[in-house]
Motif scaffolding. Structure first.
Motif, PDB file in Angstrom:
ATOM      1  N   VAL A  54       0.863  -1.176   0.000  1.00  0.00           N
ATOM      2  CA  VAL A  54       0.000   0.000   0.000  1.00  0.00           C
ATOM      3  C   VAL A  54       0.909   1.238   0.000  1.00  0.00           C
ATOM      4  O   VAL A  54       1.846   1.316   0.793  1.00  0.00           O
ATOM      5  CB  VAL A  54      -0.914   0.032   1.248  1.00  0.00           C
ATOM      6  N   LEU A  55       0.636   2.151  -0.916  1.00  0.00           N
ATOM      7  CA  LEU A  55       1.413   3.385  -0.976  1.00  0.00           C
ATOM      8  C   LEU A  55       0.981   4.290   0.182  1.00  0.00           C
ATOM      9  O   LEU A  55      -0.192   4.659   0.279  1.00  0.00           O
ATOM     10  CB  LEU A  55       1.171   4.072  -2.326  1.00  0.00           C
ATOM     11  N   LEU A  56       1.914   4.612   1.069  1.00  0.00           N
ATOM     12  CA  LEU A  56       1.570   5.322   2.302  1.00  0.00           C
ATOM     13  C   LEU A  56       2.528   6.477   2.559  1.00  0.00           C
ATOM     14  O   LEU A  56       3.759   6.287   2.559  1.00  0.00           O
ATOM     15  CB  LEU A  56       1.671   4.351   3.491  1.00  0.00           C
ATOM     16  N   LYS A  57       1.947   7.632   2.796  1.00  0.00           N
ATOM     17  CA  LYS A  57       2.760   8.819   3.080  1.00  0.00           C
ATOM     18  C   LYS A  57       3.603   8.580   4.337  1.00  0.00           C
ATOM     19  O   LYS A  57       3.116   8.087   5.355  1.00  0.00           O
ATOM     20  CB  LYS A  57       1.839  10.017   3.302  1.00  0.00           C
ATOM     21  N   GLY A  58       4.872   8.928   4.238  1.00  0.00           N
ATOM     22  CA  GLY A  58       5.759   8.807   5.401  1.00  0.00           C
ATOM     23  C   GLY A  58       6.202   7.383   5.700  1.00  0.00           C
ATOM     24  O   GLY A  58       6.922   7.146   6.669  1.00  0.00           O
ATOM     25  N   VAL A  59       5.742   6.434   4.875  1.00  0.00           N
ATOM     26  CA  VAL A  59       6.169   5.038   5.062  1.00  0.00           C
ATOM     27  C   VAL A  59       7.004   4.592   3.857  1.00  0.00           C
ATOM     28  O   VAL A  59       8.121   4.095   4.005  1.00  0.00           O
ATOM     29  CB  VAL A  59       4.957   4.099   5.245  1.00  0.00           C
TER      30      VAL A  59
END
Ligand SMILES: *Cc1c(COP(=O)(O)O)cnc(C)c1O
Ligand code: SF4
Length: 358
Positions: free
Chosen positions: A246-251
């Motif tokens: 899953v594309l996740l901000k800050g990850v």
């Protein structure tokens, strides 16, 4: 008593939290405890002991901390967020089944996970525990009565949280249905709770029909040496593996993080399958990226990275309309039979379809 134990006991709905609570409590800042207690009402806290021990001492911006330790931002709800962002409910003919595409169904025998991801898109149901035997039987009957179902996808929750004997019973039953030709399991266990991949689990997974295992993995740091051993054990025992991220901000929303992840997966013999654009689940705006930034990342990866390490970037269209590729389109139609193809350096080239001879 630790905050996590309190949360588990005060929960309104009966939920399973197989957490080593004391370890989790150390990961939450004192000032954040009330907000995190509230967040845990929407989605339980669950971090297996081994993972919790790996998280000690990391800061709040760490990609693993961001994924698994609750954050006060979860209590911020946005208008464009839905309790059921991908429309599971309207495609659920019986409990435990989601049937959105003609040839495959999701079967969810357990709505619990070894680890709860703070961005979970199934937060409305996850944590509810085991499907009752009666409901499981009804779900099997549904599959038996629908000859178009070619593939059964065990998901949840995380099917590998089940005991090997329970899982084995489910797989044996699926193996008896002639039109079901292949079984898929979506899981985080091999990377985040690798101890569960023991000989008993491997034996449970040895069935006549092929089993494909799709590992949910969002950051290379999830794949430590123990994870590599568990993955190798599965693959060496005949289970091909794919991954979904899953594309996740800050990850993982940087070229470097995605490149590292996809290379690490391939080095572990796991083929990157999907990169999901984040779903509009409630309380997840701090993880949200834009479609245009996702497409830029994929374009960058296309220039840099081996073809076998490229996943397909997909959007699950809100409202239950299914998943579609969301990536950059490299070839565009100009007129009938005339195309413009963009190469990886950005140069455009004409391409003509062969004209059929009269
Ligand atoms: C994601 C999903 C699948 C699997 O889709 P694939 O594109 O085959 O990976 C199947 N059913 C439902 C309801 C889904 O959400
Ligand atoms: S493993 Fe899947 S179902 Fe479980 S918490 Fe994470 S995203 Fe949700």
């Amino acid at each position: 008593m630790s905050i996590v134990r309190n949360i588990v006991h005060s929960r309104r709905r009966k939920r399973i939290a197989n957490t080593n609570g004391l370890l989790t409590a150390d990961l939450i800042k004192k000032a954040d405890e009330p907000a995190c207690t509230e967040a845990a009402l929407a989605l339980p806290i669950g971090i297996p002991a081994y993972l919790a021990s790996r998280l000690q001492g990391r800061n709040t911006n760490d990609p693993l901390i961001r994924q698994f330790v609750p954050n006060p931002s979860e209590n911020t709800l946005m208008e464009n967020e839905f309790p059921d962002p991908i429309g599971d409910r309207k495609h659920s003919p019986v409990s435990g089944i989601i049937h959105r595409y003609p040839d495959r169904v999701l079967l969810m025998p357990v709505l619990a996970c070894p680890v709860y991801c703070r961005f979970c898109f199934r937060r409305h149901s996850v944590g509810d525990g085991l499907l009752t035997d009666e409901k499981l039987n009804t779900a099997f009957s549904y599959i038996e009565e629908n000859p178009d179902i070619w593939e059964v996808i065990l998901t949840g929750g995380d099917p590998l949280i089940l005991s090997p004997s329970r899982l084995s019973k489910i797989l044996i039953r699926l193996n008896k249905i002639p039109h079901v030709r292949t079984i898929r399991i979506h899981s985080r266990v091999p990377a985040l709770d690798p101890i569960r991949i023991d000989n008993e689990m491997i034996n449970a997974l040895k069935t006549k029909k092929p089993i494909w295992l799709v590992l949910h993995s969002n950051h290379a740091d999830e794949l430590d040496s123990k994870a590599s051993v568990a993955i190798a054990k599965l693959i060496d025992n005949g289970i091909p593996m794919l991954s979904q991220t899953v594309l996740l901000k800050g990850v993982n929303d940087t070229p470097k993080d995605l490149e590292n992840l996809f290379r690490t997966l391939i080095e572990n013999r796991v083929k990157p399958y999907y990169l999901h654009h984040g779903d509009l689940a409630k309380g997840t705006s701090h993880f949200r990226t834009t479609l245009s930034s996702g497409r830029k990342l994929m374009k960058w990866l296309r220039r840099r990275l081996s073809g076998i390490a490229q996943p397909v970037y997909v959007l699950d269209i809100p409202g239950g309309h299914g998943k579609v590729p969301a990536g950059h389109c490299w070839i565009e139609s100009k007129s009938e039979g005339e195309w413009i193809a963009e190469d990886i350096s950005g140069k455009k080239h004409k391409y003509f379809d062969e004209i059929e001879p009269n």
